[in-house]
Scaffold this active site. Structure first.
Site, mmCIF file in Angstrom:
data_model
loop_
_atom_site.group_PDB
_atom_site.id
_atom_site.type_symbol
_atom_site.label_atom_id
_atom_site.label_comp_id
_atom_site.label_asym_id
_atom_site.label_seq_id
_atom_site.Cartn_x
_atom_site.Cartn_y
_atom_site.Cartn_z
ATOM 1 N N ARG A 65 0.855 -1.178 0.000
ATOM 2 C CA ARG A 65 0.000 0.000 0.000
ATOM 3 C C ARG A 65 0.893 1.230 0.000
ATOM 4 O O ARG A 65 1.897 1.292 0.726
ATOM 5 C CB ARG A 65 -0.931 0.025 1.222
ATOM 6 N N GLU A 68 -5.481 6.612 -6.913
ATOM 7 C CA GLU A 68 -5.518 5.796 -8.113
ATOM 8 C C GLU A 68 -6.838 6.010 -8.844
ATOM 9 O O GLU A 68 -7.891 6.053 -8.188
ATOM 10 C CB GLU A 68 -5.343 4.319 -7.759
ATOM 11 N N HIS A 93 -1.144 -0.667 -10.567
ATOM 12 C CA HIS A 93 -1.749 -1.583 -9.597
ATOM 13 C C HIS A 93 -2.202 -2.881 -10.264
ATOM 14 O O HIS A 93 -3.384 -3.233 -10.267
ATOM 15 C CB HIS A 93 -2.924 -0.922 -8.867
#
Length: 320
Positions: free
Chosen positions: A239, A268, A287
């Site tokens: 994270r 994001e 991601h």
């Protein structure tokens, strides 16, 4: 029984419809697949305010307390994985929303982490760009993995995968977390270090595999990055908030470390003007850690199971 509406959020690749047997839910559930990211809460409410069921993908779309108050029809929220820090579980319970999860495999994130490590160590993007453009043939000097130390911050499911692969590369694997014991580290072929500082100072590659929480938020800041070797690399596929992003940017610009890789960002999708996009010696990905066919088949297949169980009055994989 009235028709129920189900929205599958953040289907960026447009694959969710084909990776699970949604028609199995029958004519009483109308499923829609939303491929765009909602940049505001108002836009999300407009899109799913009529839905009783929402399927969320990881933490792409946050569900804070105020959002539940704006979705009075919502009764079932499903997240991929069995942990989602972006969902306020207490608020969901207050609003009568059941939150369920799915299984999630640790192998895909570990595999992608190694893609970042190898990409950094062997300068793959630089060399590939030069090859495509007809540029210089061989212009970088790679960093060896064999005989170097891999430092793992966290030795959970993904960390253990990382340790085994590091050993296969002939690396010395060290690990640290606040509760890690030497015995548990040894089970994965790693040595447990007494502090994160020792790990940062002694490792050639540092990889982050901790859960984000009050104790880990901002765990790696300026002081920690300055402890790393100038020849070392930092990789974060856990994270973003575990690593201070401003400090990371300074470390890259000023050469405190050799480079960094990341698959996670605090916002994001990453803003087009975000300075990390142009940071030196930075290898970033959008991601992708969990984005594999097998994982998605598990996510969406179990989402269908979650909906069936809920409608039968016996919900499974309930969070909170």
């Amino acid at each position: 029984m009235p028709m129920l509406n189900c929205a599958v959020l953040d289907d960026y690749q447009g694959v969710a419809r084909d990776l699970a047997d949604w028609p199995r839910l029958g004519p009483g559930v109308e499923v829609s697949f939303l491929s765009g990211h909602f940049g505001s809460q108002d836009a999300l409410v407009d899109a799913v305010g009529h839905c009783e069921i929402v399927v969320a993908m990881r933490e792409r779309t946050p569900f804070p307390a105020e959002l539940f108050a704006r979705l009075p029809r919502l009764r079932l929220l499903i997240t991929s994985g069995m942990r989602n820090a972006a969902i306020d579980l207490a608020a969901a319970a207050r609003h009568g929303v059941t939150v369920c999860g799915t299984a999630s495999s640790p192998e895909p994130p570990a595999e992608l982490t190694w893609a970042l490590i190898l990409g950094l160590a062997r300068h793959l993007v630089t060399e590939n760009n030069a090859l495509r453009a007809g540029g210089p043939w061989q212009q970088t000097l790679g960093t060896d993995l064999h005989g170097r130390r891999l430092g793992l911050l966290g030795l959970g499911k993904i960390g253990r995968q990382m340790a085994r692969i590091g050993g296969a590369f002939g690396m010395e694997v060290a690990a640290w977390s606040s509760n890690l014991t030497p015995e548990r580290a040894a089970e994965s072929g790693a040595i447990a270090l007494g502090s994160k500082e020792e790990l940062l100072e002694s490792s050639d590659f540092v990889s982050v595999h901790l859960v984000l929480g009050p104790r880990t938020r901002g765990l790696i800041g300026e002081a920690e990055l300055r402890r790393m070797r100038p020849t070392a690399y930092l990789v974060n596929t856990s994270r973003a908030a575990i690593v201070d992003q401003d400090a990371l940017l300074r470390a890259l610009r000023e050469g405190w470390i050799a480079g960094a890789g990341a698959d996670v960002f605090e916002t994001e999708p990453l803003a087009p003007a975000d300075p990390l996009r142009s940071a030196p010696n930075f290898l970033g990905l959008p991601h992708l850690g969990y984005v594999t066919r097998r994982n998605y088949e598990g996510y969406f297949g179990q989402a269908v199971e979650d909906i069936e169980a809920y409608l039968a009055g016996d919900p499974v994989r309930v969070l909170g």
